[in-house]
Design a protein around this motif. Structure first.
Motif, PDB file in Angstrom:
ATOM      1  N   VAL A  26      73.692 -53.477  62.997  1.00 43.06           N
ATOM      2  CA  VAL A  26      74.224 -54.506  62.090  1.00 43.06           C
ATOM      3  C   VAL A  26      73.060 -55.183  61.369  1.00 43.06           C
ATOM      4  O   VAL A  26      72.306 -55.939  61.976  1.00 43.06           O
ATOM      5  CB  VAL A  26      75.088 -55.539  62.852  1.00 43.06           C
ATOM      6  CG1 VAL A  26      75.535 -56.651  61.908  1.00 43.06           C
ATOM      7  CG2 VAL A  26      76.298 -54.865  63.470  1.00 43.06           C
ATOM      8  N   PRO A  27      72.897 -54.885  60.114  1.00 45.64           N
ATOM      9  CA  PRO A  27      71.789 -55.479  59.351  1.00 45.64           C
ATOM     10  C   PRO A  27      72.059 -56.945  59.012  1.00 45.64           C
ATOM     11  O   PRO A  27      73.175 -57.423  59.166  1.00 45.64           O
ATOM     12  CB  PRO A  27      71.769 -54.654  58.050  1.00 45.64           C
ATOM     13  CG  PRO A  27      72.851 -53.630  58.160  1.00 45.64           C
ATOM     14  CD  PRO A  27      73.746 -54.027  59.284  1.00 45.64           C
ATOM     15  N   LYS A  28      71.007 -57.588  58.552  1.00 43.53           N
ATOM     16  CA  LYS A  28      71.165 -58.971  58.068  1.00 43.53           C
ATOM     17  C   LYS A  28      72.116 -58.923  56.878  1.00 43.53           C
ATOM     18  O   LYS A  28      72.019 -58.040  56.035  1.00 43.53           O
ATOM     19  CB  LYS A  28      69.823 -59.530  57.596  1.00 43.53           C
ATOM     20  CG  LYS A  28      68.951 -60.014  58.736  1.00 43.53           C
ATOM     21  CD  LYS A  28      67.767 -60.803  58.190  1.00 43.53           C
ATOM     22  CE  LYS A  28      66.802 -59.857  57.506  1.00 43.53           C
ATOM     23  NZ  LYS A  28      65.658 -60.469  56.879  1.00 43.53           N
ATOM     24  N   TYR A  82      77.311 -59.083  69.197  1.00 43.85           N
ATOM     25  CA  TYR A  82      76.705 -57.793  68.867  1.00 43.85           C
ATOM     26  C   TYR A  82      75.421 -58.012  68.085  1.00 43.85           C
ATOM     27  O   TYR A  82      75.450 -58.511  66.952  1.00 43.85           O
ATOM     28  CB  TYR A  82      77.687 -56.942  68.054  1.00 43.85           C
ATOM     29  CG  TYR A  82      77.311 -55.468  68.010  1.00 43.85           C
ATOM     30  CD1 TYR A  82      77.769 -54.568  68.978  1.00 43.85           C
ATOM     31  CD2 TYR A  82      76.475 -54.966  67.012  1.00 43.85           C
ATOM     32  CE1 TYR A  82      77.418 -53.225  68.947  1.00 43.85           C
ATOM     33  CE2 TYR A  82      76.114 -53.628  66.965  1.00 43.85           C
ATOM     34  CZ  TYR A  82      76.588 -52.764  67.934  1.00 43.85           C
ATOM     35  OH  TYR A  82      76.251 -51.442  67.919  1.00 43.85           O
ATOM     36  N   ARG A  83      74.298 -57.664  68.644  1.00 44.81           N
ATOM     37  CA  ARG A  83      73.036 -58.017  68.006  1.00 44.81           C
ATOM     38  C   ARG A  83      72.130 -56.827  67.755  1.00 44.81           C
ATOM     39  O   ARG A  83      70.929 -56.986  67.517  1.00 44.81           O
ATOM     40  CB  ARG A  83      72.307 -59.076  68.831  1.00 44.81           C
ATOM     41  CG  ARG A  83      73.073 -60.393  68.869  1.00 44.81           C
ATOM     42  CD  ARG A  83      72.417 -61.403  69.796  1.00 44.81           C
ATOM     43  NE  ARG A  83      73.269 -62.564  69.984  1.00 44.81           N
ATOM     44  CZ  ARG A  83      73.156 -63.688  69.288  1.00 44.81           C
ATOM     45  NH1 ARG A  83      72.234 -63.801  68.367  1.00 44.81           N
ATOM     46  NH2 ARG A  83      73.965 -64.699  69.519  1.00 44.81           N
ATOM     47  N   LYS A  84      72.670 -55.642  67.803  1.00 42.19           N
ATOM     48  CA  LYS A  84      71.859 -54.450  67.594  1.00 42.19           C
ATOM     49  C   LYS A  84      71.534 -54.289  66.117  1.00 42.19           C
ATOM     50  O   LYS A  84      72.421 -54.294  65.274  1.00 42.19           O
ATOM     51  CB  LYS A  84      72.640 -53.219  68.093  1.00 42.19           C
ATOM     52  CG  LYS A  84      71.746 -52.093  68.568  1.00 42.19           C
ATOM     53  CD  LYS A  84      72.581 -50.895  68.999  1.00 42.19           C
ATOM     54  CE  LYS A  84      73.177 -51.012  70.378  1.00 42.19           C
ATOM     55  NZ  LYS A  84      72.268 -50.816  71.499  1.00 42.19           N
ATOM     56  N   THR A  85      70.254 -54.168  65.783  1.00 41.15           N
ATOM     57  CA  THR A  85      69.894 -54.062  64.371  1.00 41.15           C
ATOM     58  C   THR A  85      69.324 -52.694  63.999  1.00 41.15           C
ATOM     59  O   THR A  85      68.966 -52.462  62.856  1.00 41.15           O
ATOM     60  CB  THR A  85      68.849 -55.135  63.970  1.00 41.15           C
ATOM     61  OG1 THR A  85      67.732 -54.978  64.852  1.00 41.15           O
ATOM     62  CG2 THR A  85      69.401 -56.540  64.092  1.00 41.15           C
ATOM     63  N   THR A  86      69.222 -51.824  64.986  1.00 42.46           N
ATOM     64  CA  THR A  86      68.759 -50.467  64.675  1.00 42.46           C
ATOM     65  C   THR A  86      69.613 -49.451  65.419  1.00 42.46           C
ATOM     66  O   THR A  86      70.339 -49.798  66.346  1.00 42.46           O
ATOM     67  CB  THR A  86      67.290 -50.230  65.111  1.00 42.46           C
ATOM     68  OG1 THR A  86      67.186 -50.555  66.490  1.00 42.46           O
ATOM     69  CG2 THR A  86      66.317 -51.053  64.287  1.00 42.46           C
ATOM     70  N   SER A  87      69.528 -48.211  64.970  1.00 47.51           N
ATOM     71  CA  SER A  87      70.320 -47.158  65.589  1.00 47.51           C
ATOM     72  C   SER A  87      69.386 -46.022  65.981  1.00 47.51           C
ATOM     73  O   SER A  87      68.478 -45.669  65.237  1.00 47.51           O
ATOM     74  CB  SER A  87      71.364 -46.662  64.585  1.00 47.51           C
ATOM     75  OG  SER A  87      71.939 -45.459  65.031  1.00 47.51           O
ATOM     76  N   GLU A  88      69.609 -45.470  67.169  1.00 49.17           N
ATOM     77  CA  GLU A  88      68.714 -44.424  67.667  1.00 49.17           C
ATOM     78  C   GLU A  88      69.339 -43.035  67.612  1.00 49.17           C
ATOM     79  O   GLU A  88      68.716 -42.059  67.955  1.00 49.17           O
ATOM     80  CB  GLU A  88      68.293 -44.719  69.128  1.00 49.17           C
ATOM     81  CG  GLU A  88      67.592 -46.055  69.339  1.00 49.17           C
ATOM     82  CD  GLU A  88      66.343 -46.219  68.473  1.00 49.17           C
ATOM     83  OE1 GLU A  88      65.648 -45.212  68.217  1.00 49.17           O
ATOM     84  OE2 GLU A  88      66.077 -47.361  68.033  1.00 49.17           O
ATOM     85  N   THR A  89      70.603 -42.976  67.200  1.00 48.59           N
ATOM     86  CA  THR A  89      71.286 -41.675  67.172  1.00 48.59           C
ATOM     87  C   THR A  89      70.914 -40.892  65.919  1.00 48.59           C
ATOM     88  O   THR A  89      70.279 -41.418  65.005  1.00 48.59           O
ATOM     89  CB  THR A  89      72.811 -41.855  67.249  1.00 48.59           C
ATOM     90  OG1 THR A  89      73.196 -42.806  66.269  1.00 48.59           O
ATOM     91  CG2 THR A  89      73.226 -42.308  68.621  1.00 48.59           C
ATOM     92  N   LYS A  90      71.378 -39.604  65.877  1.00 55.68           N
ATOM     93  CA  LYS A  90      71.029 -38.734  64.768  1.00 55.68           C
ATOM     94  C   LYS A  90      71.608 -39.294  63.464  1.00 55.68           C
ATOM     95  O   LYS A  90      70.904 -39.516  62.510  1.00 55.68           O
ATOM     96  CB  LYS A  90      71.546 -37.310  65.039  1.00 55.68           C
ATOM     97  CG  LYS A  90      70.981 -36.285  64.098  1.00 55.68           C
ATOM     98  CD  LYS A  90      71.338 -34.862  64.602  1.00 55.68           C
ATOM     99  CE  LYS A  90      71.577 -33.951  63.429  1.00 55.68           C
ATOM    100  NZ  LYS A  90      73.016 -33.760  63.119  1.00 55.68           N
ATOM    101  N   ARG A  91      72.908 -39.476  63.493  1.00 57.75           N
ATOM    102  CA  ARG A  91      73.517 -40.186  62.355  1.00 57.75           C
ATOM    103  C   ARG A  91      73.386 -41.672  62.605  1.00 57.75           C
ATOM    104  O   ARG A  91      73.632 -42.149  63.706  1.00 57.75           O
ATOM    105  CB  ARG A  91      74.995 -39.818  62.234  1.00 57.75           C
ATOM    106  CG  ARG A  91      75.231 -38.671  61.289  1.00 57.75           C
ATOM    107  CD  ARG A  91      76.654 -38.640  60.802  1.00 57.75           C
ATOM    108  NE  ARG A  91      76.909 -37.417  60.077  1.00 57.75           N
ATOM    109  CZ  ARG A  91      76.717 -37.296  58.767  1.00 57.75           C
ATOM    110  NH1 ARG A  91      76.278 -38.316  58.040  1.00 57.75           N
ATOM    111  NH2 ARG A  91      76.967 -36.147  58.169  1.00 57.75           N
TER     112      ARG A  91
END
Lengths: 411, 540
Positions: free
Chosen positions: A198-200, A155-164
């Motif tokens: 998932v942040p650093k 899992y390497r996603k570091t940003t979120s594009e949803t409202k919350r």
């Protein structure tokens, strides 16, 4: 040596009532421990800005935080014992074993890289005998499994594009030992329309604090605070599935660092179920849960109780139609993170765990639900029932509901 | 028939002055007996800061007192090492105080010979993190901290090993007069009511604030100003060194580290009754406000109790000065033969804790002259046994904090205490957790001839002197005492009442916040859970 004249004067409020000692899991099974009152506020009062007094018995403190819960005067008992641990470790030095155990993250990286070998080795008697002799880790002690396909790899996603927006602090356990917990969490959030970033991050520091490695723990704390504040300042909420990591963020960072940043971060930190409960209250919770006819016993980890947020896991799982969940109302499990892995503490760990295992056996439940990976380790060692994280149960119900609605929909 | 005791010299008053006189007499080989109405150090000697003055406080205004203080400071550090902690002291200038005074003070100290050193502010903040960040200058002086309780006990004990006697809880009810002078005293045992006639050639009135009353018993009019000062005990020893305010001496400007607490004070109000130990909340609040100039956090620190004691200040004529601060702290040694035509009666009063040895020397010099004895004073050389006991307790398995206390406390009793700690687990039990006192220490203070009294134990061991003020240790000590046949249950109940009443007195005035809760917890444990009957057999 570090300067230990940290100005925590909460010891001033101690009435010597002994509530902390009476509720201390270790004091309840052993007279060898000096007890939280003596090794916390009492010792601090005697040594603040004065000559240090090192008491070896502080090694028996697990930093479970039950003392803080029981204190009617809000003395930061476990903060004071954490510093007593640090002082002791500085004076006496840290054993090789404790270096290893406190570096849960490093061990996680290494062990998961060779996961099949590590896991196999940990079940081999000769290996465990050598470990007992060389490291002082008892051969009978069960170890959590390590996974090659750890959460960090997949899992390497570091940003979120949803409202919350949720920034997930995974923690070592869900990263290296139980990626299924992290997967379930991502799934549950997805069903609630939230994308997880998932942040650093580095190990929260709890195993370091517990082994007196305060300096190293605080280094990690500062790293995490800096990394996570970047997210909270952009509107992210910090959500966790490990109760000990959550406890560190909400309490320990604040008490140890006493910094404005630590306070700021804590305001945005949620336990996963607590977060869902908040969504529910805000009318944003997805209640499309498939019925489950399970009977579960909920085991509340000490670091869950220490957050003072009630039982959000039961609140949320109780929303699943047909799902029966009851609190087994057991005390500390006795694993206490790295504590239970130590040879000289093994007997105490087992003694503490006894009443917990009896409560689990007595409960009319098919399996046990708990958040904490370390509690799970002890539950697996001392009870016959399976152990699940609340996110696994919830994810299962969501997925089942989706499947059923797909089947039910007209072709 | 009344019991009679014959001796050479009778010393009235078991405070530090009387103790010093008794020891000086014993060292010079003069037979002597000390009589004290209650326990040793009951009066002013245990009701003060416990400050071993460097002389700095008096340097500007009272040069003689400054010189005496500095000289005695050096002597006492050497001769009563067990009761003195060489903490050093600081004089700190805050913005509110007069800038010119600083130079004046430095010059005065230099003139007297008190070693004063300017301390960089960063250093001062490092050593004393609780100091106000607004301070402007810091100087170090050789102040020290005195344990007044052990000081009196040890000085008397040393006198006793040299042949002197001490009768505590014996109140003087009559001074026996002859035509031209006095020949002894009649004392009454406070516990039993037994009266004893003590006869001697010379009676020394070292009764401190009670001095005027004693003189009156001998038919002598003596004008003493009893100047009452209030002190507060802080929950923890926040400072390493004595902290003084660098200004013309005033109220609430000294913080003395004393074992595990800090003693803060004081005030000055003249009172008539030497038994007036009353405490005033408003006076305390004024003190705290004043003290916050040096230690801003003072207002947030927990106070565990307050106490008061009277400085016996002597002057020949009545002068109106209600603060008492301008009256000399000098020594008043009165030979009543010369002053009032009463032979065999001497009053020694005034002075300070720091100069007690010198006061004794001067007094005993007159005694020698009167008795025609040629012995020279040697108390400036003769050492009272030390309390350090670092070579003991190494192998005893007990709490490091309790051991730490024993290292600095056990002294001549170390061997006996070590034996009992090794032999019996109950003796290793920490009875008083706040001050880390084991049963072994308590037991070592018990004597055959005096009843079980928690106050006596407290002054000798620090039992019950911590934040809980005996909430937990009082009943523990009493219970173990009964178990071990050191007290009957009736004596234990009396001792508990006596101790609790005394503790409550000091707690009430500071009882806001935590200490109010502590007092309630104490009340609940003794009056509700244990149902201790109040006021049972109160005979002291």
């Amino acid at each position: 040596m570090q300067n230990y004249n940290f100005l925590d004067r909460s010891f001033d409020a101690c009435l010597k009532c002994h509530a902390c000692t009476a509720t201390c899991p270790v004091s309840n099974v052993s007279l060898e421990f000096g007890g939280p009152k003596h090794l916390g506020p009492e010792l601090k009062r005697l040594t603040d800005n004065q000559q240090v007094i090192d008491d070896k018995r502080i090694e028996l403190c697990t930093l479970c935080g039950n003392c803080d819960i029981s204190c009617p005067e809000n003395v930061h008992v476990s903060t004071l014992t954490a510093y007593a641990k640090a002082i002791h470790a500085d004076i006496e030095g840290t054993k090789l074993r404790d270096h290893v155990l406190s570096n849960a993250e490093l061990v996680g990286v290494a062990a998961s890289a060779f996961a099949p070998i590590t896991n196999a080795a940990m079940t081999m008697k000769p290996v465990r005998q050598v470990m007992q002799i060389v490291l002082g880790i008892p051969a009978e002690r069960k170890f959590p499994q390590y996974r090659f396909n750890n959460f960090k790899r997949k899992y390497r996603k570091t940003t979120s594009e949803t409202k919350r927006k949720v920034a997930y602090f995974v923690g070592c356990y869900a990263t290296y030992n139980a990626p299924e917990v992290a997967d379930s969490f991502v799934e549950v959030m997805k069903h609630n329309g939230i994308e997880v970033a998932v942040p650093k991050q580095k190990c929260c520091g709890v195993p370091m604090f517990a082994n007196g490695k305060m300096e190293q723990g605080l280094k990690n704390a500062k790293y995490n605070i800096e990394s996570l504040l970047e997210y909270t300042r952009q509107g992210y909420d910090i959500v966790l599935t490990c109760t000990s990591c959550t406890f560190a963020f909400k309490k320990e960072y604040i008490n140890y660092l006493q910094s404005a940043d630590a306070h700021e971060l804590a305001k945005h930190v949620y336990d996963a179920d607590e977060y869902l409960r908040m969504l529910k209250e805000a009318g944003e919770f997805n209640s499309n849960l498939a019925p489950m006819n399970d009977k579960a016993g909920y085991y509340a980890p000490c670091h869950m109780k220490g957050q003072g947020i009630g039982n959000p896991a039961m609140d949320i799982l109780g929303l699943i139609p047909g799902y029966e969940i009851q609190d087994v109302a057991a005390g500390c499990c006795g694993q206490c993170g790295t504590f239970g892995f130590k040879e000289e503490k093994y007997e105490i760990s087992m003694k503490i765990g006894k009443s917990m295992s009896e409560a689990i056996a007595d409960a009319d439940a098919d399996y046990t639900v708990t958040e904490c990976g370390m509690c799970r380790n002890q539950l697996e060692q001392l009870t016959t029932k399976n152990v699940k994280h609340p996110m696994q149960v919830l994810a299962q119900s969501y997925v089942k509901n989706l499947e059923e609605s797909v089947h039910a929909s007209p072709k | 028939m009344r019991r009679k005791i014959e001796t050479q010299v009778i010393v009235i008053g078991g405070g530090v002055t009387g103790a010093g006189v008794l020891r000086d007499l014993a060292v010079r080989g003069i037979k002597a007996i000390l009589v004290e109405q209650r326990d040793l150090g009951h009066g002013t000697s245990s009701r003060n800061h416990g400050l071993l003055h460097s002389g700095g406080r008096y340097a500007v205004r009272d040069e003689e007192a400054a010189i005496e203080s500095y000289r005695e400071n050096i002597i006492l550090k050497k001769t009563v090492p067990g009761s003195i902690e060489q903490t050093g002291g600081l004089f700190v200038k805050v913005p509110e105080d007069d800038d010119d005074y600083v130079q004046k003070w430095v010059s005065a100290c230099e003139k007297v010979g008190i070693p004063v050193k300017n301390i960089p502010l960063e250093q001062a903040f490092k050593d004393e993190p609780y100091l106000s960040k607004k301070i402007q200058a810091v100087y170090s002086v050789p102040d020290g901290s005195v344990d007044c309780f052990t000081l009196v006990v040890d000085v008397v004990a040393d006198a006793v090993t040299r042949g002197a006697r001490a009768l505590t809880y014996h109140e003087v009810i009559e001074i026996i007069r002859e035509t031209n002078g006095v020949s002894g005293v009649l004392v009454r045992n406070r516990y039993t009511g037994e009266e004893i006639e003590v006869r001697g050639d010379i009676v020394i009135n070292a009764a401190g604030p009670w001095g005027a009353n004693l003189a009156e018993m001998a038919g002598i009019s003596l004008h003493l100003i009893n100047n009452k000062g209030m002190l507060a005990v802080l929950n923890h020893r926040f400072n390493r060194q004595v902290i003084n305010r660098l200004r013309i001496p005033g109220d609430a400007d000294i913080f003395v580290p004393a074992h595990n607490v800090t003693i803060f004070g004081t005030t000055g109000v003249n009172v008539d009754d030497p038994n007036d130990f009353s405490l005033d909340r408003q006076e305390l609040e004024m003190m705290l406000e004043e003290g916050a100039a040096l230690i801003p956090d003072l207002l947030n620190m927990r106070l565990i109790r307050a106490f008061s004691g009277s400085r016996p200040l002597y002057q020949e004529s009545t002068v109106a000065d209600t603060s008492g601060r301008s009256v000399t702290r000098g020594i008043a040694l009165l030979d009543h033969k010369q002053r009032d035509g009463v032979d065999g009666f001497i009053t020694i009063t005034g002075g300070k804790l720091t100069t007690f040895r010198y006061m004794a020397e001067k007094t005993v010099d007159i005694v020698c002259e009167k008795l025609n004895i040629a012995a020279r004073c040697t108390t400036d050389e003769e050492i009272v046994p030390h309390r350090e006991a670092q070579s003991f307790f190494k192998e005893v398995d007990m709490a490091p904090a309790a051991k730490h206390k024993l290292f600095h406390w056990a002294g001549t009793k170390a061997e006996k205490i070590e034996q009992s700690l090794k032999q019996r687990p109950i003796d290793r039990t920490v009875i008083c957790e706040c001050e880390q006192v084991t049963w072994a220490e308590i037991e070592s203070t018990l004597t055959e001839d005096s009843p079980f009294n928690l106050g006596d134990i407290r002054r000798r061991t620090r039992l019950g002197m911590g934040p809980c003020q005996g909430t937990f240790c009082s009943y523990r000590a009493a219970a173990v005492a009964v178990e071990k046949d050191a007290a009957t249950s009736e004596q234990a109940a009396w001792a508990l009442n006596d101790a609790l009443n005394e503790r409550k007195k000091g707690m009430t005035v500071v009882a806001t916040g935590e200490t109010a809760k502590q007092a309630q917890l104490m009340e609940a444990i003794y009056n509700v859970s244990l149902r201790l009957k109040e006021g049972a057999n109160q005979h002291v």
